[in-house]
Design an enzyme around this catalytic site. Sequence first.
Site, mmCIF file in Angstrom:
data_model
loop_
_atom_site.group_PDB
_atom_site.id
_atom_site.type_symbol
_atom_site.label_atom_id
_atom_site.label_comp_id
_atom_site.label_asym_id
_atom_site.label_seq_id
_atom_site.Cartn_x
_atom_site.Cartn_y
_atom_site.Cartn_z
ATOM 1 N N ASN A 1 0.872 -1.186 0.000
ATOM 2 C CA ASN A 1 0.000 0.000 0.000
ATOM 3 C C ASN A 1 0.906 1.232 0.000
ATOM 4 O O ASN A 1 1.484 1.574 1.027
ATOM 5 C CB ASN A 1 -0.881 -0.049 1.258
ATOM 6 C CG ASN A 1 -1.748 1.195 1.412
ATOM 7 O OD1 ASN A 1 -1.850 2.010 0.490
ATOM 8 N ND2 ASN A 1 -2.371 1.334 2.578
ATOM 9 N N HIS B 1 -9.612 1.329 4.962
ATOM 10 C CA HIS B 1 -8.328 1.507 5.639
ATOM 11 C C HIS B 1 -8.495 2.476 6.817
ATOM 12 O O HIS B 1 -9.262 3.441 6.726
ATOM 13 C CB HIS B 1 -7.285 2.038 4.648
ATOM 14 C CG HIS B 1 -5.899 1.977 5.207
ATOM 15 N ND1 HIS B 1 -5.423 2.934 6.071
ATOM 16 C CD2 HIS B 1 -4.920 1.056 5.071
ATOM 17 C CE1 HIS B 1 -4.192 2.605 6.434
ATOM 18 N NE2 HIS B 1 -3.866 1.462 5.843
ATOM 19 N N GLU C 1 -5.537 -5.119 10.517
ATOM 20 C CA GLU C 1 -4.524 -4.088 10.725
ATOM 21 C C GLU C 1 -4.785 -3.365 12.045
ATOM 22 O O GLU C 1 -5.559 -2.388 12.081
ATOM 23 C CB GLU C 1 -4.571 -3.074 9.583
ATOM 24 C CG GLU C 1 -4.215 -3.662 8.233
ATOM 25 C CD GLU C 1 -3.571 -2.615 7.330
ATOM 26 O OE1 GLU C 1 -2.435 -2.833 6.916
ATOM 27 O OE2 GLU C 1 -4.186 -1.572 7.070
HETATM 28 P P1 PGA Z 1 2.616 0.277 7.528
HETATM 29 O O1 PGA Z 1 1.229 0.462 6.802
HETATM 30 O O2 PGA Z 1 3.197 -1.032 7.036
HETATM 31 O O3 PGA Z 1 3.417 1.457 7.121
HETATM 32 O O4 PGA Z 1 2.319 0.216 9.000
HETATM 33 C C1 PGA Z 1 0.305 -0.569 6.686
HETATM 34 C C2 PGA Z 1 -1.010 0.008 6.298
HETATM 35 O O5 PGA Z 1 -1.379 1.075 6.841
HETATM 36 O O6 PGA Z 1 -1.703 -0.541 5.435
#
Ligand code: PGA
Length: 260
Positions: free
Chosen positions: A12, A100, A170
């Site tokens: 992402n 998200h 997440e």
């Molecule tokens: P990060 O992001 O790996 O930078 O924590 C993951 C996300 O927010 O999808």
Amino acid sequence: MQKGKDKIIIGNWKMNPPTLKEAEMLFFNVRQGTSSIKKTEIVICPPFLYLEKLKSASRRNKKISLGAQDAFWEGGGAFTGEISGEMIYNLGTKYVILGHSERRALGETDMMVNKKIKASLAAGLTPILCVGEAARDESHSYFNLVKIQLEECLHGIKKDLISKVILAYEPVWAISSTPNRHDATSGDCREMAIFLRKILSDKFGSDASKMSIIYGGSVNEKDAFEFLKNGGIDGLLAGKASLDAKKFTEIIKICEASSK
Ligand code: PGA
């Protein structure tokens, strides 16, 4: 974790990089580094603006697919600034990240995410639904919070379509952009993955077992193996690490090796 299907690594890019040239360079470097990958599905989610250019570059590596970072729920019309699932699909893009936490922080609700999932499925896209608690508490109320998110976001989705949805757990407290963040462990991930699978199978029956559940939250080349081995998941979603071609490629290679 599901047996018999490819694991998946998703990058992402969020609102990065600032120029198309840098986007092409990053994409090119990932493509070069992953040319021997056979078993791992790779998905790169750049900003909308870069999708079309990167689509032609992705033709040279069949294991790399593209995804968008959002899609509106209406099919078309007077919605200034929005982009429909159909538009994304028509560019040759297969996936879309929905719900998200960074979009939820801007006001997106479970109900809006639900409408976006339905519209994206109808447009032929594979939604990557993000759920996760902002913080953990000793009374474990975060389990219920994630359950509500999941149930509201998937409300009214037909059983025969559910296997098309990828679920990304997440925990917001582990995401790299969260102030005072801290690391999640593979154990944290595993217990939530088991919990999510139970809710999904109660709701959707055996079709739910075909769904992929992945983990995201500051995933990097140092902890990817541990999450893939002991996290009870089918893949990873990387944000920050996906902006570094070397690190992202390393994560993909770790995933590939873990599938053998
Ligand atoms: P990060 O992001 O790996 O930078 O924590 C993951 C996300 O927010 O999808």
